[in-house]
Design a protein around this motif. Structure first.
Motif, PDB file in Angstrom:
ATOM      1  N   PHE A 101       4.842  -5.470  -5.559  1.00 42.93           N
ATOM      2  CA  PHE A 101       4.072  -4.342  -5.040  1.00 42.93           C
ATOM      3  C   PHE A 101       2.926  -3.930  -5.968  1.00 42.93           C
ATOM      4  O   PHE A 101       2.105  -3.097  -5.587  1.00 42.93           O
ATOM      5  CB  PHE A 101       5.004  -3.142  -4.824  1.00 42.93           C
ATOM      6  N   ARG A 102       2.855  -4.485  -7.174  1.00 42.25           N
ATOM      7  CA  ARG A 102       1.895  -3.994  -8.167  1.00 42.25           C
ATOM      8  C   ARG A 102       0.474  -4.498  -7.947  1.00 42.25           C
ATOM      9  O   ARG A 102      -0.444  -4.084  -8.640  1.00 42.25           O
ATOM     10  CB  ARG A 102       2.367  -4.379  -9.573  1.00 42.25           C
ATOM     11  N   THR A 103       0.309  -5.403  -6.985  1.00 43.07           N
ATOM     12  CA  THR A 103      -1.039  -5.907  -6.702  1.00 43.07           C
ATOM     13  C   THR A 103      -1.945  -4.821  -6.120  1.00 43.07           C
ATOM     14  O   THR A 103      -3.167  -4.979  -6.111  1.00 43.07           O
ATOM     15  CB  THR A 103      -0.967  -7.087  -5.722  1.00 43.07           C
ATOM     16  N   GLY A 104      -1.348  -3.735  -5.649  1.00 40.27           N
ATOM     17  CA  GLY A 104      -2.149  -2.686  -5.021  1.00 40.27           C
ATOM     18  C   GLY A 104      -2.440  -1.496  -5.901  1.00 40.27           C
ATOM     19  O   GLY A 104      -2.879  -0.449  -5.406  1.00 40.27           O
ATOM     20  N   TYR A 124       0.831  -1.204   0.000  1.00 34.27           N
ATOM     21  CA  TYR A 124       0.000   0.000   0.000  1.00 34.27           C
ATOM     22  C   TYR A 124       0.865   1.254   0.000  1.00 34.27           C
ATOM     23  O   TYR A 124       0.591   2.224  -0.739  1.00 34.27           O
ATOM     24  CB  TYR A 124      -0.912  -0.016   1.232  1.00 34.27           C
ATOM     25  N   SER A 125       1.928   1.269   0.802  1.00 31.58           N
ATOM     26  CA  SER A 125       2.789   2.443   0.895  1.00 31.58           C
ATOM     27  C   SER A 125       3.505   2.712  -0.422  1.00 31.58           C
ATOM     28  O   SER A 125       3.661   3.862  -0.834  1.00 31.58           O
ATOM     29  CB  SER A 125       3.810   2.253   2.023  1.00 31.58           C
ATOM     30  N   ALA A 126       3.948   1.643  -1.085  1.00 33.66           N
ATOM     31  CA  ALA A 126       4.629   1.821  -2.367  1.00 33.66           C
ATOM     32  C   ALA A 126       3.659   2.367  -3.420  1.00 33.66           C
ATOM     33  O   ALA A 126       4.010   3.266  -4.196  1.00 33.66           O
ATOM     34  CB  ALA A 126       5.225   0.496  -2.831  1.00 33.66           C
ATOM     35  N   CYS A 127       2.432   1.837  -3.457  1.00 36.44           N
ATOM     36  CA  CYS A 127       1.438   2.332  -4.416  1.00 36.44           C
ATOM     37  C   CYS A 127       1.008   3.756  -4.085  1.00 36.44           C
ATOM     38  O   CYS A 127       0.681   4.544  -4.987  1.00 36.44           O
ATOM     39  CB  CYS A 127       0.226   1.397  -4.440  1.00 36.44           C
TER      40      CYS A 127
END
Length: 491
Positions: free
Chosen positions: A343-346, A272-275
């Protein structure tokens, strides 16, 4: 339109420097997300979430208080500046002493008992950054945007350079015949801690460059002026703290409210933070606008056409923000490669967070009603209500919808705060904002984004062609609607 051009030029200076600085800083996202697991990245995200809350308390709202009470007639001996600076210096000195003696206790409470140094390093970063805030405010008040931008850029460049040095270069040297000097600057056991060390060294560098502005301490401390500044600034601190709750609390709560085990919760926090970082372009523009607009709003308040100018500022602000929203959402297939595959799942949270930040920017514009009429206490209640909504929705929605619940809670909070602020502004400081056109641009942006999502599965050509066509449609509509006002302003 001349004053709008001046505001736009100041915003551009702050904005271009902030964009370049954040771009450098944003390079850390792929570096860190490719170098560390989502769980490890969640540790960094959690600390920076806490930093938002503490930075507001350590500044006490005196940044805005300085703009309100600064001595425009005698800027070379501005007692408001020195009074605020002495107060912030005292508060942050006491804060760091507390951190120094209680770092182990705090680390244990945060489940990082084996790393009390994280707390100590971060405490010093916060103290240095809070102390630098007022010198930066003085540079803004004096319209010294280039010096402001230079120091900000240098700080980010040092942060990025040292992070690359510690995370990439030093481990490679250590693994292959390390030189003798390496043992004095690098230890593989520190690992993730080098993210904090790089930030700390950059903050120290920034403080050194701002030493000339700290010379204002010699102007002394005015007790009576401090009392007035405190009455004005204390509600601003509450407003700032509530704002940080709205901005950062979701990342602090995800660790505890997600219905999974600790490792999975930290992993999802990292995702979530990366997105969240993909909404950085919107945040950048709002931050740059804030830097330029806050002193501008106070300085221009006595002009006869002030309210007309404020209305135009908000309209063009929204036009630009919707363009940013479309740029990121329409070309999300490209932006996703700025982070690791894990990380792209978010990515689904990105359009929601962009819209949330758009409404935050609208709220920043609308907030002039309580700043210019000294009703900061009423403004505080608006922010507190938004914070209460954020807390309630996160506690309700995170267990049900995961981090998507946090994104929707952020949007609901900022949209409601903008609406309430608009209604209160109509009573206490009425401005004839072009509400229909503003809402029309926002709905147009959302409609084009939904259109892309609907057409994309049936689109046989490269996705960027569809994105470009939709972006072109928005720009064409803006050009047609704003052509006449721009021509009148030019004449």
């Amino acid at each position: 339109m001349g004053i709008l051009k001046k505001l736009a030029s100041q915003t551009a200076i702050y904005g271009l420097s902030s964009i370049f600085a954040r771009f450098l800083n944003y390079l850390l996202v792929p570096l860190l997300t490719y170098s560390f697991s989502a769980q490890e990245y969640g540790v960094v995200s959690e600390f920076y979430a806490y930093s938002g809350f503490l930075s507001v308390l350590l500044l006490g709202g005196f940044e805005t208080g300085y703009f309100r009470f600064r001595d425009k007639a005698n800027p070379r001996h501005d007692t408001a500046y020195s009074t605020a600076l002495w107060f912030v210096l005292l508060v942050n000195g006491l804060f760091f002493l507390g951190v120094f003696f209680a770092d182990q206790t705090a680390a244990t409470a945060l489940n990082y008992a084996s790393h009390p140094e994280y707390v100590l390093w971060f405490g010093l970063i916060l103290a240095l950054d809070a102390l630098a805030a007022l010198p930066f405010a003085r540079l803004r008040a004096e319209e010294r945007a280039f010096r402001f931008a230079f120091i900000k850029l240098l700080e980010i460049a040092v942060t990025v350079g040292l992070t690359v040095f510690f995370i990439v270069y030093c481990p490679k040297l250590y693994a292959h015949n390390p030189p003798p000097w390496l043992v004095y600057v690098y230890s593989p056991h520190i690992g993730l801690g080098y993210v904090f060390i790089a930030n700390l060294l950059a903050s120290a560098c920034k403080a050194l460059l701002l030493l000339p502005q700290l010379a204002g301490l010699v102007w002394g401390f005015d007790h009576r002026l401090f009392a007035r500044m405190w009455r004005y600034s204390a509600p601003m601190m509450v407003i700032g703290f509530a704002g940080i709750i709205n901005e950062m609390l979701d990342r602090a709560l995800l660790k505890y409210l997600l219905p999974y085990d600790y490792a999975t919760n930290m992993q999802m926090l990292g995702v979530y933070s990366a997105c969240y970082k993909l909404s950085v372009l919107m945040s950048l523009f709002i931050q740059a606008f804030r830097y330029a607009a806050e002193p501008f709003f106070f300085a221009y308040a006595d002009k006869n056409d002030a309210r007309d100018v404020y209305a135009k500022v908000l309209k063009f602000f929204v036009i630009f923000c919707v363009a940013i929203f479309l740029l990121v959402t329409l070309y999300l297939d490209f932006f996703q490669y700025f982070m690791g595959a894990e990380f792209r799942t978010g990515l689904g949270v990105v359009p929601i967070l962009l819209l949330a930040n758009l409404f935050l920017g609208i709220y920043v514009n609308l907030s002039i009603w309580y700043k210019l009429t000294d009703r900061t206490l009423m403004g505080a209640w608006v922010s507190i209500s938004g914070a209460a909504l954020t807390i309630g929705l996160n506690v309700w929605w995170i267990p049900l919808f995961g981090y998507m619940g946090s994104a929707w809670a952020t949007l609901a909070c900022y949209a409601s705060m903008a609406a309430v602020s608009y209604l209160l502004g109509r009573r206490f400081y009425p401005v004839a904002y072009p509400l229909v056109r503003i809402l029309g641009y926002i709905l147009l942006g959302i409609g084009l984004s939904v259109t892309q999502a609907y057409l994309q599965p049936y689109w046989a050509w490269p996705s960027w062609l569809l994105a470009s066509a939709l972006m072109g449609e928005y720009l064409l509509v803006v050009a047609l609607l704003e052509q006449s006002p721009l021509r009148r302003g030019k004449r």
